[in-house]
Design a protein around this motif. Sequence first.
Motif, PDB file in Angstrom:
ATOM      1  N   LEU A  75       0.359  -1.089   0.448  1.00 62.77           N
ATOM      2  CA  LEU A  75      -0.119   0.116   0.617  1.00 62.77           C
ATOM      3  C   LEU A  75       0.147   2.065   0.227  1.00 62.77           C
ATOM      4  O   LEU A  75       1.462   1.331   1.020  1.00 62.77           O
ATOM      5  N   LEU A  76       0.504   2.345  -0.953  1.00 67.96           N
ATOM      6  CA  LEU A  76       1.484   3.229  -1.292  1.00 67.96           C
ATOM      7  C   LEU A  76       0.567   4.381  -0.582  1.00 67.96           C
ATOM      8  O   LEU A  76       1.134   5.629  -0.147  1.00 67.96           O
ATOM      9  N   THR A  77      -0.873   4.075  -0.745  1.00 65.21           N
ATOM     10  CA  THR A  77      -1.522   5.253  -0.054  1.00 65.21           C
ATOM     11  C   THR A  77      -3.138   4.622  -0.169  1.00 65.21           C
ATOM     12  O   THR A  77      -3.300   3.412  -0.913  1.00 65.21           O
ATOM     13  N   LEU A 111       0.849   6.326   7.898  1.00 67.20           N
ATOM     14  CA  LEU A 111       2.176   5.395   7.538  1.00 67.20           C
ATOM     15  C   LEU A 111       2.498   5.381   6.627  1.00 67.20           C
ATOM     16  O   LEU A 111       3.951   6.076   6.608  1.00 67.20           O
ATOM     17  N   THR A 112       1.248   5.637   5.326  1.00 68.89           N
ATOM     18  CA  THR A 112       1.864   5.766   4.022  1.00 68.89           C
ATOM     19  C   THR A 112       2.406   7.124   3.626  1.00 68.89           C
ATOM     20  O   THR A 112       2.784   7.343   2.755  1.00 68.89           O
ATOM     21  N   ALA A 113       2.065   8.122   4.759  1.00 66.46           N
ATOM     22  CA  ALA A 113       3.156  10.163   3.848  1.00 66.46           C
ATOM     23  C   ALA A 113       4.220   9.320   4.047  1.00 66.46           C
ATOM     24  O   ALA A 113       4.469  10.431   3.773  1.00 66.46           O
ATOM     25  N   ALA A 116       6.184   3.141   2.909  1.00 62.65           N
ATOM     26  CA  ALA A 116       5.123   1.945   2.327  1.00 62.65           C
ATOM     27  C   ALA A 116       4.280   0.950   3.234  1.00 62.65           C
ATOM     28  O   ALA A 116       5.463   0.482   4.314  1.00 62.65           O
ATOM     29  N   VAL A 117       3.421   0.060   2.969  1.00 63.56           N
ATOM     30  CA  VAL A 117       2.544  -0.726   3.790  1.00 63.56           C
ATOM     31  C   VAL A 117       3.095  -1.998   3.256  1.00 63.56           C
ATOM     32  O   VAL A 117       2.342  -1.715   2.271  1.00 63.56           O
ATOM     33  N   ASP A 145       2.687  -4.296   8.157  1.00 68.68           N
ATOM     34  CA  ASP A 145       3.608  -2.692   8.391  1.00 68.68           C
ATOM     35  C   ASP A 145       4.526  -2.266   7.903  1.00 68.68           C
ATOM     36  O   ASP A 145       4.242  -2.867   6.327  1.00 68.68           O
ATOM     37  N   THR A 146       5.021  -1.214   8.269  1.00 63.69           N
ATOM     38  CA  THR A 146       5.882  -1.143   7.178  1.00 63.69           C
ATOM     39  C   THR A 146       6.586  -1.449   6.727  1.00 63.69           C
ATOM     40  O   THR A 146       7.518  -2.441   7.777  1.00 63.69           O
TER      41      THR A 146
END
Length: 449
Positions: A75-77, A111-113, A116-117, A145-146
């Motif tokens: 997940l990037l966003t 987190l994605t700010a 990446a997750v 998790d990141t």
Amino acid sequence: MKRLIERGLMFGNLIPVTSPALVERYNRALRHLTGKSTTLTDFHLDISGYSPEIGAELDDPLYLNHAGVNRQFILLTTEQKTAPLLDARFSTNRSILRQFIDRNEPQLFALTARDAVAGELVNSVFNVSTPAQLFNIRRITVEADTTAGTVATADKLGRLVDRFKTEEGAWYDDVLIAEMIGLAKQTGDVMRNPVKLDHMSFDQSNFWTAHHGGLYIFRNVAEPAAIASGDKAQLGPLPIESTFDMKDRTEIAIFLEVNNLAEPIIKARGIDGAAILHQKMDFVVAELAASMGEDLTGATRRDLRNLGRRYADRLPPEYQGLAALARWAEEGGPWPRITSDHPAYFYTLRAADVPDADLVNMLLAELSPLDIRQLFICHKAAFYAAYATWPDEKRAYVVDFLDREYQVDKAGTREALFGHEPPMEEPQNEPKPDLVDLVGPWGAVRRGR
């Protein structure tokens, strides 16, 4: 497939990645999960973070889905939640990912700010080389998790904070305090801004899988069954009560009836059943006209009616059955006898208001493949496979129809076709149900061929 891609009917609504920072984060997550990386500077992602461009670059369409079983994700966003899931091997995967993102959206947004997750839809099965192994899949757990382990670090810091608050003499424990300060530099203030993702698990009782030629598994129903798209004899023994394939039409009809999974379109509350039947009839005419070499570019309903008249003596039984049911509904025509052996039978059904309605509609779409709209909405894999076999005349018509009639209002179309109104309040003196309410417009399903 070029027409589909150009109209957004294939690879549509993917998330573009063009920023060098996001590309670097994606590569960091990709290496974390798979040890691979991409040299591309821009690409697109589905809900799981799979990129068709990277899949082509790596010559591995399963680079995030090893053996098609335990799907990994990047997940990037949180905007990925609106994207499709490409090349889905299990019908439940997209729903699981969507629920995970929705449940944890504020935390994932934070987190994605910065990173990446990365995660995985975990079950205890890593290999489904035999159909029977699919039945070992019982529960899917989401782990995420990141790439820097921010969530795990925050969890550890939270436990240290609890120790600091509760243990006697913790104020004088320099090692404990130093460790807390070090972790806090990585996570920030976890007391004011908790970094925690909800632990989520999902039962896998009823689902479709692309493995072994396509298989529907219904375990959480009164009379369980597995329904194969291919030859059931090729599956071998399965740990379930009944096994059918698409040739077992009467058995499937009985399965749907005894488990209360489907209902007649013409009797469904809150929809224009006759209009839906007429649209299905148009699709049947389009199939015939395309096979006769007719140019269907921009064909309207009036054009299809004219083609239906022209080829009236060639119209297949699917059309005849639907037309008879429409005449009964609209004009008081003769009572149609459409049994489960009739080619039109499954075209007259839709899923009842049950938790697995999407899965039932998927099965019905495969059983009524001339209904191109339902096939596209409910069973993308079967639609794309069928599209590759169609003559160009039908491809042009189908793409134009879906672009013109479906793309403009996807949610509205789905609601009109498959939505369920809440039940009305029951009257005090309820009249006896008539024959149609009891058995549908074609009579009870026959239990023998």
